[in-house]
Every structure is written in C-alpha cells, then in structure tokens.
Design a protein around this motif. Sequence first.
Motif, short mmCIF file in Angstrom:
data_model
loop_
_atom_site.label_atom_id
_atom_site.label_comp_id
_atom_site.label_asym_id
_atom_site.label_seq_id
_atom_site.Cartn_x
_atom_site.Cartn_y
_atom_site.Cartn_z
N LEU A 1 47.98 47.61 34.92
CA LEU A 1 47.21 48.80 34.97
C LEU A 1 46.79 49.32 33.72
CD1 LEU A 1 48.76 50.53 38.42
CD2 LEU A 1 46.75 49.23 37.98
N ASN B 1 42.52 33.49 39.68
CA ASN B 1 43.41 34.29 39.01
C ASN B 1 43.29 34.20 37.64
OD1 ASN B 1 45.04 32.04 37.86
ND2 ASN B 1 46.61 32.03 39.09
N ASN B 2 44.14 35.24 37.14
CA ASN B 2 44.02 35.54 35.78
C ASN B 2 44.19 34.04 34.91
OD1 ASN B 2 43.74 37.48 33.60
ND2 ASN B 2 46.01 37.14 33.40
N TRP C 1 36.57 34.61 43.65
CA TRP C 1 37.70 35.09 43.13
C TRP C 1 38.58 34.14 42.40
CZ3 TRP C 1 43.15 34.44 43.05
CH2 TRP C 1 43.93 35.79 42.47
N LEU D 1 40.45 47.62 43.88
CA LEU D 1 40.43 48.45 42.85
C LEU D 1 39.13 48.76 42.08
CD1 LEU D 1 43.63 47.20 40.81
CD2 LEU D 1 43.50 49.82 41.74
N THR E 1 49.69 36.36 42.86
CA THR E 1 49.51 37.66 42.24
C THR E 1 48.89 38.56 43.30
OG1 THR E 1 46.96 37.01 41.91
CG2 THR E 1 48.46 36.67 39.95
N SER E 2 48.42 39.89 43.01
CA SER E 2 48.14 40.76 44.26
C SER E 2 46.91 40.66 44.93
CB SER E 2 48.25 42.21 43.36
OG SER E 2 47.42 42.51 42.91
N ARG F 1 44.05 47.56 32.54
CA ARG F 1 42.69 47.98 32.99
C ARG F 1 42.21 49.28 32.45
NH1 ARG F 1 41.71 51.63 37.45
NH2 ARG F 1 39.87 50.86 38.58
N ASP G 1 35.36 40.83 41.93
CA ASP G 1 35.89 42.02 41.10
C ASP G 1 35.09 42.25 40.01
OD1 ASP G 1 36.75 40.20 39.45
OD2 ASP G 1 39.03 40.17 40.28
N ARG H 1 41.14 32.19 34.97
CA ARG H 1 40.02 32.58 34.02
C ARG H 1 40.21 32.33 32.67
NH1 ARG H 1 38.48 38.15 37.21
NH2 ARG H 1 39.60 37.50 39.28
N HIS H 2 41.52 32.31 32.21
CA HIS H 2 41.85 32.01 30.78
C HIS H 2 41.35 30.53 30.67
CE1 HIS H 2 44.15 35.59 30.61
NE2 HIS H 2 43.71 35.60 29.42
N MET I 1 35.76 43.01 27.93
CA MET I 1 36.81 42.94 27.07
C MET I 1 37.25 41.58 26.97
SD MET I 1 40.19 45.07 27.05
CE MET I 1 40.87 44.07 28.48
N ALA J 1 37.81 29.91 30.82
CA ALA J 1 37.01 30.58 29.51
C ALA J 1 37.17 29.74 28.20
CB ALA J 1 37.69 32.11 29.25
N PHE K 1 30.54 35.09 35.49
CA PHE K 1 31.62 35.80 36.23
C PHE K 1 30.99 37.28 36.96
CE2 PHE K 1 36.18 34.68 34.55
CZ PHE K 1 35.90 33.38 34.73
N GLN K 2 30.15 38.04 36.16
CA GLN K 2 29.64 39.02 36.66
C GLN K 2 28.80 38.70 37.67
OE1 GLN K 2 31.55 41.69 34.99
NE2 GLN K 2 29.72 42.87 35.77
C1 LIG Z 1 37.51 35.90 31.29
C2 LIG Z 1 38.13 36.94 31.92
C3 LIG Z 1 37.66 37.93 32.85
C4 LIG Z 1 37.96 38.75 33.76
N1 LIG Z 1 37.10 39.57 34.49
C5 LIG Z 1 37.47 40.41 35.11
C6 LIG Z 1 36.74 41.19 36.00
O1 LIG Z 1 35.63 41.20 35.87
N2 LIG Z 1 37.53 42.38 36.75
C7 LIG Z 1 38.71 42.50 36.79
O2 LIG Z 1 39.10 43.32 37.43
N3 LIG Z 1 39.49 41.62 36.08
C8 LIG Z 1 38.97 40.57 35.39
N4 LIG Z 1 39.96 39.88 34.62
C9 LIG Z 1 41.40 40.16 34.57
C10 LIG Z 1 42.14 39.53 35.38
O3 LIG Z 1 42.22 38.02 35.64
C11 LIG Z 1 41.84 39.97 36.86
O4 LIG Z 1 42.13 41.37 37.04
C12 LIG Z 1 42.96 39.53 37.95
O5 LIG Z 1 42.92 38.15 37.96
C13 LIG Z 1 42.54 40.10 39.38
O6 LIG Z 1 43.54 39.49 40.20
P1 LIG Z 1 44.94 40.39 40.85
O7 LIG Z 1 44.26 41.62 41.62
O8 LIG Z 1 45.51 39.51 41.74
O9 LIG Z 1 45.65 40.64 39.46
P2 LIG Z 1 47.04 41.39 39.13
O10 LIG Z 1 47.65 40.35 38.31
O11 LIG Z 1 47.84 41.17 40.56
O12 LIG Z 1 46.95 42.68 38.54
C14 LIG Z 1 46.85 43.72 39.31
C15 LIG Z 1 45.42 44.56 38.95
O13 LIG Z 1 45.77 44.79 37.31
C16 LIG Z 1 44.15 44.68 36.86
N5 LIG Z 1 44.44 43.70 35.67
C17 LIG Z 1 44.93 42.71 35.65
N6 LIG Z 1 44.99 41.76 34.70
C18 LIG Z 1 44.15 42.47 34.11
C19 LIG Z 1 43.54 42.26 32.57
N7 LIG Z 1 43.80 41.34 31.88
N8 LIG Z 1 42.72 43.25 32.18
C20 LIG Z 1 42.39 44.44 32.91
N9 LIG Z 1 42.96 44.74 33.90
C21 LIG Z 1 43.58 43.70 34.59
C22 LIG Z 1 43.43 44.50 37.73
O14 LIG Z 1 42.77 45.60 38.13
C23 LIG Z 1 44.24 43.77 38.87
O15 LIG Z 1 43.74 43.96 40.16
C24 LIG Z 1 39.36 38.82 33.57
C25 LIG Z 1 40.14 37.90 32.95
C26 LIG Z 1 39.73 36.96 32.05
C27 LIG Z 1 40.50 36.09 31.53
#
Ligand SMILES: Cc1cc2nc3c(=O)[nH]c(=O)nc-3n(C[C@H](O)[C@H](O)[C@H](O)COP(=O)(O)OP(=O)(O)OC[C@H]3O[C@@H](n4cnc5c(N)ncnc54)[C@H](O)[C@@H]3O)c2cc1C
Length: 748
Positions: free
Chosen positions: A404, A468-469, A466, A376, A369-370, A407, A500, A472-473, A508, A476, A494-495
């Motif tokens: 996005l 990955n998504n 950090w 952001l 992932t990114s 987000r 991030d 986190r699932h 949400m 959780a 998490f906060q």
């Molecule tokens: C329980 C839980 C808590 C989370 N808490 C946060 C948090 O506090 N802050 C946070 O930025 N993300 C959160 N996420 C969403 C997501 O896990 C992260 O954005 C993501 O893992 C960040 O890694 P990445 O930049 O490599 O994501 P990528 O998959 O590369 O996505 C690019 C960008 O898209 C946005 N994005 C991606 N997934 C989501 C999503 N499900 N909802 C909203 N925006 C998303 C993020 O800004 C992310 O940087 C959470 C997910 C879960 C399941």
Amino acid sequence: LQNVSCFFYHFYFLKRSEDDELGMALALSLVENTNPQSAQRSDEISAPPLGSESRSRGKEPENKAKDRAMMNVEESLKTQEKVSRSKKRRQRRKGVVQQIVGLPGSPSAAAPVLLWIRRDLRLCDNPALIGCLELGAPVIPVFIWSPEEEEGPGPTVAVGGACKFWLHQALSCFCASLEYIGSHLIFLNATGKANELRASLHVLKDLIMETGARTVLANSLYEPWLKERDDEVLSALQTEGVECRMFPSYCLREPYSVSTRGVGLRGIGSVSHFMSCCRQNPGAAVGVPLDPPASLPTPSSWPQGVPLDTLGLARMPRRKDGSVIDWAANIRTSWDFSEDGAHSRLEAFLHDGVYRYEKESGRADAPNTSCLSPYLHFGQLSPRWLLWDAKGACCRPPKFQRKLAWRDLAYWQLTLFPDLPWESLRPPYKALRWSSDGGRLKAWQRGKTGFPLVDAAMRQLWLTGWMNNYMRHVVASFLIAYLHLPWQEGYRWFQDTLLDADVAIDAMMWQNGGMCGLDHWNFVMHPVDSAMTCDPCGTFVRKWCPELTDLPDELIHKPWTCPASMLRRAGVLIGQTYPERIVTDLEEQRSQSLRDVALVRRQFPQFVDKRSGCDLVPLPPRLVSEALGGTREDVSGDFLLPVITRMEFKHQQDDPDADSASNPYNAVLKGYRSRKRDETIAFLNERDFMTSVMFEGTQRKERLEKDQCRLEGLPPPPPSASRGRARRTPHAKDQFSIVPGGAVTSLK
Ligand SMILES: Cc1cc2nc3c(=O)[nH]c(=O)nc-3n(C[C@H](O)[C@H](O)[C@H](O)COP(=O)(O)OP(=O)(O)OC[C@H]3O[C@@H](n4cnc5c(N)ncnc54)[C@H](O)[C@@H]3O)c2cc1C
C-alpha cells in the motif's frame, strides 16, 4: 549459547517492531485517531501501543523466557481480539448488525446534496457519502462520464478498453447497491460538452440548476490534471454560492502532503525513502474505516439521467457481417465486479492466501496474491479498509502492507512529475536507441514471442485483464532489455488491457523498468530462468499455452532445446503450432542494451554525477523548495539530484563496449528466491553431496517450523545459523558468487 540466544531474542523483537513499522509508517497516525465520528465506535481495532515491544527489548536475559511466554499470551489475545473486531466490521458490512447510520429513506423536499461519484464506487468507508449523511439533506449520487478530462494533457490512455469494461460493470453493481439502500445513481454524459467550460463543470451546473442543490461533495483524485479540473470546478461553483467539499480517501497518505523534510532526498524513488518521509512528517490521521450507511435520504424527485449503456463503456466491436466480437467474455466469467466481490476476495485472501503471499507472491502457477488491484483502482475497496483488515490478520502481513506504501509512492511521484506516463525522467534516456520493429511489438502483445513464460503471461493478460506482479516484471524486462522496444509501448498496452490499469502505478513501474525512473530496477528478469521462481513445473505455461502441454517440465520453458523426437511426441511443431523465438541470442541483446545505455550516458555527461557515477535527474520546484527548507518559492528546475543507478551501468561506463557476460554486476536475475542460495547448493553438490542434502534439509525444516509458529502466533524459533542478506549482485567478498566448475543450470 547464551549469547547466541540473546542475539536471536533481540533480533526477533527488533524484527517484529520493524515489521510493525512497515504498516505503521503510513498509518502512523492511526493511534491518534482524530475522526470524531469513528472515535465513538468502541469495537474498532485500536492500534497496539507504540513502544510496548521496545520496552520488552530492554529486559535482562534471565527474564526472557518469562517475558516471551507473556508476550505469547498477549499476542494471541491481541490477535483474537483483532480477528473478532474485523469480523464485526465485516458483519456490519453485510447488514448482520443492523446499525442505522443514515436517516430513514423517506423522500424530502429540502435542497439536496450532490454526491459526485468518481473512483469511489463503494458504500463502505466512503467519507464523501458519510459527509452527505451528516448534512441531513436528501442525497443525489451522480456519475459524470468525461473521457476528455480523464485523459489529461498527454498520451496517458487513462481509461483503456479493459478499464472501461470494468467501470461499466462496477457502476452497474454500485447502482444496485445504492438501490438496495433506497437510493439511486444518476448517470450523465459529458462527452464533447467542453466548450469554454470544463465538461464536468458544465454538467454539474446544469444539474444544480435542475435540482436546486447547494452542496457538492466528492472524494479527491490525485492525477495532476484531474486535481486541476477539480480545483477549477470547486472554485467556479463556490463563486456561485455552492458549497463544495473534497475528502481524501483514494490513498492512505494524501500525495500533495508528503514532505521530504527531515529525511532529505537521498534514495528518493524507493519505497523505504517514501516511508521514512511519511514517518518523519506524519500528516493527517488515517482514521478508522467508516461503516456503510443502512439507508440514504432521497429527494422528492430524481433528476433525469441517461441509461448506463449510453455512456459507451462496454461497447463491443462488430464484424463486417454484424456479429459482435465479445472480447470480454473471459473477463466477465473471471471476476465478480461488485463491492461484495471485493470484500469476499479480501476475506478469502486474508484467511488463506496471505501466508503464501509473504513467501511466494512471485508464483504465477498459484493465486498467491490478493488480486485486489482493480477493486482498489475503482475505489470499490478503500486502502484504509484493506490496511485495517490486513492488520487484523493473524500474521499481520508486513510485505502485503508495504504494497500500500508502493501505491501511495506512485501517486506521490505522479504529482511531482506529471509527465511520468510519457516522458523519461532521466534526460539522457530520452535519446536511447529504441527499436521500432512493429512485428516484435505485436508478437509481444499477442503472446507469440516463442518464449513460453512471456507468451503465457501476455495471453493471460489479454484473456483475463490481469497478470501478477512478478510476471509483469518478466514481460516488461523482456520488452525493454531483450526486444529494445520503448517502455512507453509497454505502458500503453498495459493501460489498454489491464483491468487495474492505473496511470500513476503503471507509469512509475514502466519508468523504473525502462531504466529511466527514479528507482530503476536493479535486476533484469530472464525470460527462461525466471521460471524457476514463478513456474517451476510449467503449470502456468501449460494453462495459457496448451499447445506445449505434453513437453516435460524441465524443457517446457525452452522448447527450442527439445530433441526433434520429443517435440514430435508432444505434437509441437515450432513455427507452426507454437511460434519460433523472435530473438535467439539473448546474451547479445542484453549486451546491446548495456552498450546503448553507456552511449547515452557518455553523450550527456552533464547528467552523470562524476563522483558517484549515478544518473542526475532535474528536480521539480516543489522538491527543491522543500530541500531548501521551504523558504524559496521562486526555484526553477535547474537542480540536479543523483539518483539510484544500476551498478552494471556504472561499471559499463568504464568499458562501454564490453559484453554483459563480462560485467560483474550483470543484473540478469537467475530466478528462484535467492541466486546465492542456488549457487551455494550447486557448489556443495559438486564438493560434498551429503552436506548439500543436509543443508537443504535444515533450511526446509527451519522454514516449516517458522511457518508453524507464525500460524500459531508464536515467536519464530531461533535459526540454526546466522544467514547473510541475499544480494542481487555478486560481490568480491561473496565466497560462492562464482561457482567452481561452471554455471548453474537454473532449470534443473
Ligand atoms: C510493469 C508493471 C506495471 C504495473 N502496472 C500496474 C497498474 O497499472 N495498476 C496497478 O494497480 N498495479 C500495477 N503494477 C503493480 C502490481 O503488479 C499490481 O499492483 C499487482 O500485480 C496487482 O495484483 P494484486 O492486487 O494481487 O497485488 P498484491 O500484491 O496483492 O498487492 C495489493 C495491492 O497493493 C498495490 N500494489 C502492489 N504492488 C504494487 C506496486 N509495485 N506499485 C504500486 N502498488 C502496488 C496494488 O494496489 C495491489 O492491489 C505494475 C507492475 C509492473 C511491474
């Protein structure tokens, strides 16, 4: 054959245009760019003309080959053009193309403009910064630290420990960037300054008095309590004759402008519904990213600020003997906190990782992932910049662009439900019977649950800030469905630990995971089986739980099943070198969770729709008024809306005491890409091994061919047979949903 190829031809173009829509939904208005400044730039990406593909769709079959060849050429030209254009933008960012956007940096005695820096720590695509330049006055960038205002009215943990650390580093980098272009960043501390005035307002007024500034510019923030603060600050300053302007840039779509008009409320909470709303009510144009300034006009004298260190953002605790506990040592070495770091990561991702992302973003054992979320969150990268660069990438990654929209959806939800970070949206779930076992919570937080996948992820979070998504699932689901601990505990942890941590997104996601959000997850991650998707060879677990390194791949995710001799050989002593499992009967825990939900749904029948069995959620007045056509201003919160509800909950309602295994809609995900695919293979393995091998072989070949075509910008080859959509829950019509001859062992 002709019919089949015709179908795939149509499927391909329809799919392509669907994929485009994903990214375009939010940026729909890119095509009608209204930003006069950016409209002058001829070298920016122009969006593909809408409808060009739909025109191709209507042609006669005999012209298809010709058309496709034409499309290929056009496609590759477009792609080359886009790549070279985003390269130009990158060059400008690096100063290779020396474009002077600002005025020469000589000090000026004119009244300065205050640039109120918040979560927009960047030079690139910063509308407030460019807004200052356009005024032609000296610019004073100022950062005001006001933790009480950030926190809002409830227990939000808005800026936790990890975030504070990142903020400190990012501010330091941004200050250096400003100094590079001849400017400076003033730090001011508003802690404890709020008497009857807002703390930031108090500080800004003092600064205005000191500098003689008559204008304040900033980029908008959307947390309801910050918006309220900003509105108050703006109106107070305006009454004193100070001009104030806010610029939208934190989201692609301003959350307060999203409307459900023309779409309705059905499916609210899902990203598809949100994107439909954006498509139907496009709102203001997203515009193109703005260039960074080459210099900033400076004032004749700088106001007195405080050193960054005195804001106390990266203060490390001390032991009794006076030594420092540097909990961020690992975080410091894992990240580049600068704006340049954000851009390098984005470039590397779009150049290399984005192909894997589209298929394998769930992998924990590979950086697929990114990892851009902290950038952001702190505005070191604007979502608009990210969107445009992603659209310029060769494969125009639809899944990535859709993120996005997620987000923006989170911010929209937070504006609708300001209690999102602490109060369950579905009223009955406030009464859910949660455990208060502090020991289990601590084990989860510290990565000592005895489940290697969960532990590895939680340790990664603690050490690097950090995760990955997908992981986190997993963690959780484990906290909620198997430990029965309240989702708010997970949210708060998490906060505090995520770099991030974002109130809107985190809240949400935890609400959805905690079964009480608008779009609650229709799946539960199994702490062992999900390893099939994210860590099939145990690489991730070996990295973060090194005490398990010598266990074999097949058993590393469930060490309790290893024979004693194997554990001895691997040097693992369960309960000593690696923790015992804190829950042993996962099935029973899940059944209990289902029974608890059935209980509250029975206790509060007024919040269950009798016809559909869906949960009912009270609507905020803004949504109700929109649903009623925007005519009613006086609506109260009495309107209840049926929302997306897990099938297994509806089914459990009929038989509240049943166990999870007998629930045909059991939401526990088996892991791997598609449970149905696993089951088909298991079934074929039993019946006819040869067919099974051929089936897998054909699928692999198709995948490779498709990847190759995508890399070369060619249309995907037609698949050998039509495949149905993978479903998450078994269906009566699923031929292989019940595997003859027993269950599939997912870790095989
Ligand atoms: C329980 C839980 C808590 C989370 N808490 C946060 C948090 O506090 N802050 C946070 O930025 N993300 C959160 N996420 C969403 C997501 O896990 C992260 O954005 C993501 O893992 C960040 O890694 P990445 O930049 O490599 O994501 P990528 O998959 O590369 O996505 C690019 C960008 O898209 C946005 N994005 C991606 N997934 C989501 C999503 N499900 N909802 C909203 N925006 C998303 C993020 O800004 C992310 O940087 C959470 C997910 C879960 C399941």
